[in-house]
Design a protein around this motif. Structure first.
Motif, PDB file in Angstrom:
ATOM      1  N   TRP A 156      30.297  36.950  40.539  1.00 53.86           N
ATOM      2  CA  TRP A 156      30.660  37.106  39.128  1.00 53.86           C
ATOM      3  C   TRP A 156      31.962  37.886  38.995  1.00 53.86           C
ATOM      4  CZ3 TRP A 156      31.364  41.088  35.627  1.00 53.86           C
ATOM      5  CH2 TRP A 156      31.195  40.795  34.273  1.00 53.86           C
ATOM      6  N   ILE A 157      32.094  38.959  39.767  1.00 54.34           N
ATOM      7  CA  ILE A 157      33.320  39.763  39.741  1.00 54.34           C
ATOM      8  C   ILE A 157      34.515  38.915  40.150  1.00 54.34           C
ATOM      9  CG2 ILE A 157      34.531  41.669  40.894  1.00 54.34           C
ATOM     10  CD1 ILE A 157      31.721  43.047  41.069  1.00 54.34           C
ATOM     11  N   LEU A 162      39.387  35.646  39.011  1.00 50.70           N
ATOM     12  CA  LEU A 162      40.078  34.364  39.182  1.00 50.70           C
ATOM     13  C   LEU A 162      40.361  33.692  37.842  1.00 50.70           C
ATOM     14  CD1 LEU A 162      38.207  32.987  42.320  1.00 50.70           C
ATOM     15  CD2 LEU A 162      40.566  33.824  42.186  1.00 50.70           C
ATOM     16  N   GLN A 163      39.487  33.898  36.862  1.00 49.68           N
ATOM     17  CA  GLN A 163      39.773  33.372  35.525  1.00 49.68           C
ATOM     18  C   GLN A 163      41.052  34.000  34.963  1.00 49.68           C
ATOM     19  OE1 GLN A 163      36.042  34.282  33.625  1.00 49.68           O
ATOM     20  NE2 GLN A 163      35.320  32.159  33.769  1.00 49.68           N
ATOM     21  N   TRP A 167      44.454  32.249  33.709  1.00 51.07           N
ATOM     22  CA  TRP A 167      45.015  32.506  32.380  1.00 51.07           C
ATOM     23  C   TRP A 167      46.464  32.996  32.489  1.00 51.07           C
ATOM     24  CZ3 TRP A 167      40.159  35.655  30.510  1.00 51.07           C
ATOM     25  CH2 TRP A 167      39.088  34.748  30.358  1.00 51.07           C
ATOM     26  N   SER A 168      46.712  33.796  33.509  1.00 49.95           N
ATOM     27  CA  SER A 168      48.080  34.261  33.753  1.00 49.95           C
ATOM     28  C   SER A 168      48.974  33.086  34.128  1.00 49.95           C
ATOM     29  CB  SER A 168      48.069  35.305  34.874  1.00 49.95           C
ATOM     30  OG  SER A 168      49.372  35.682  35.243  1.00 49.95           O
ATOM     31  N   PHE A 169      48.425  32.161  34.887  1.00 50.56           N
ATOM     32  CA  PHE A 169      49.190  30.999  35.367  1.00 50.56           C
ATOM     33  C   PHE A 169      49.559  30.052  34.224  1.00 50.56           C
ATOM     34  CE2 PHE A 169      49.006  26.595  37.151  1.00 50.56           C
ATOM     35  CZ  PHE A 169      50.138  26.673  37.955  1.00 50.56           C
ATOM     36  N   LEU A 179      47.538  40.812  40.847  1.00 49.09           N
ATOM     37  CA  LEU A 179      46.260  40.114  41.024  1.00 49.09           C
ATOM     38  C   LEU A 179      46.484  38.700  41.547  1.00 49.09           C
ATOM     39  CD1 LEU A 179      43.187  40.118  40.707  1.00 49.09           C
ATOM     40  CD2 LEU A 179      43.496  39.352  38.340  1.00 49.09           C
ATOM     41  N   SER A 180      47.473  38.015  41.009  1.00 51.75           N
ATOM     42  CA  SER A 180      47.731  36.641  41.429  1.00 51.75           C
ATOM     43  C   SER A 180      48.114  36.580  42.903  1.00 51.75           C
ATOM     44  CB  SER A 180      48.852  36.035  40.580  1.00 51.75           C
ATOM     45  OG  SER A 180      48.458  35.961  39.213  1.00 51.75           O
ATOM     46  N   GLU A 181      49.035  37.433  43.328  1.00 52.53           N
ATOM     47  CA  GLU A 181      49.467  37.423  44.730  1.00 52.53           C
ATOM     48  C   GLU A 181      48.318  37.813  45.661  1.00 52.53           C
ATOM     49  OE1 GLU A 181      52.188  36.299  45.958  1.00 52.53           O
ATOM     50  OE2 GLU A 181      53.188  35.923  44.049  1.00 52.53           O
ATOM     51  N   THR A 182      47.464  38.711  45.203  1.00 51.95           N
ATOM     52  CA  THR A 182      46.299  39.100  46.008  1.00 51.95           C
ATOM     53  C   THR A 182      45.369  37.911  46.197  1.00 51.95           C
ATOM     54  OG1 THR A 182      46.417  41.391  45.220  1.00 51.95           O
ATOM     55  CG2 THR A 182      44.315  40.656  46.142  1.00 51.95           C
TER      56      THR A 182
END
Length: 322
Positions: A156-157, A162-163, A167-169, A179-182
């Motif tokens: 869930w976390i 990932l959501q 949304w950022s994408f 977060l995206s690069e991670t």
């Protein structure tokens, strides 16, 4: 007479052999033993492997164990219904064990977390569930799988994080490069679009996806606010599971402990503090605590309980041995 506890999990099986006074004689480990995934034959094979490890440490063999008497208790993942537990019991009786009790893995996690006492435990690994016991009454909250439940779990976390990446994408949220690069590094993909076939492929790799929650915890510890908020939300969800279990057992007004078990709680206060806050709001006398023992010790305590032994004396012996 001996007590033999088995924690039959989806990754590995663990065994613990003790005296009736709780003195630990041996430990062992075997292969995966999930009833649904590995079948009854897999459960028996892996369990016997773990038992052999125990006996080797204790300088005993199986025939001696049977001759001197042993009470076997198992907590088996994937065997939550009576027909499944009966199937496991018969299988082990056919291998020579006269005294066998079988329960699901949440039951032994509870007994281990609270040192054999009644109460509630919240388990949060890849999935999530709360289990409670009060005298002969038991309750289960959650554990309905990644589509219908598992709130606050590692899966869930990861899904929440990932959501936000998606949304950022696509522009629905501000750019979160950290977060995206991670996520790209963890899943070894060049961009967010390539996450889609990975997440939706079959069979679903819940372990891979759930494992991303460790990266979320790392980012939270490094000050990443969105990761901190995600873990806080997970803690609140886990608190809701606990409150429902306490309500079902009529324990809201009672003083007691809510035990925790599972990898999600390695996030520490990011999860534990909001979980405690939710519980205190509904049940001010219930306190979240880390487990007294691991689940395999809870299995030995299950054997002790069904043998009608002095639980306080067994727990004291276990604490001396560990």
């Amino acid at each position: 007479m001996y007590l033999l506890g088995l924690d039959c999990g989806g990754t590995a099986s663990k065994a613990l052999l003790t005296t009736v006074y709780g003195d630990i004689l041996g430990r062992g480990q075997g292969g995966p033993a999930n009833y649904v995934v590995n079948g009854i034959d897999g459960v028996v094979k892996s369990s016997l492997e773990a038992i052999e490890g125990c006996l080797a440490q204790a300088h005993l063999d199986l025939s001696t164990l049977h001759q001197q008497g042993v009470f076997l208790a198992l907590g088996v993942s994937g065997a939550g219904r009576e027909p499944e537990m009966a199937d496991v019991k018969v299988a082990f009786q056919s291998t020579g064990f006269d005294h066998v009790v079988v329960s699901h893995d949440a039951s032994i996690a509870l007994l281990g977390a609270l040192g054999g006492a009644d109460g509630v435990v919240v388990i949060a690994g890849t999935g999530s569930i709360a289990y409670g016991l009060r005298d002969e009454q038991s309750t289960r909250v959650g554990g309905w799988g990644y589509l219908l439940g598992d709130e606050g779990s590692a899966f869930w976390i990861s899904l929440c994080a990932l959501q936000h990446v998606m949304w950022s994408f696509d522009g629905r949220a501000g750019r979160d490069q950290v977060l995206s690069e991670t996520a790209y590094d963890y899943f070894q993909v060049p961009d967010a679009a390539q996450l889609i076939p990975l997440v939706y492929r079959t069979p679903l790799d819940r372990g891979l996806i759930g494992g991303f929650s460790r990266e979320v915890t790392r980012l939270a510890n490094e000050g990443h606010s969105l990761s901190q908020e995600t873990l806080c939300a997970a803690g609140q969800q886990l608190g809701n599971l606990a409150v429902a279990a306490l309500t079902n057992l009529g324990l809201l007004e009672n003083e007691g402990r809510v035990g925790v078990s599972g990898g999600v709680f390695s996030a520490g206060d990011w999860v534990l503090a909001p979980m405690q806050e939710v519980i205190w709001h509904a049940s001010p006398k219930q306190t979240v605590t880390l487990p007294d023992f691991e689940p395999v010790v809870g299995a030995a305590l299950l054997a002790a309980r069904h043998s009608q032994l002095d639980m306080k004396r067994v727990v004291a012996g276990l604490k001396r041995s560990l």
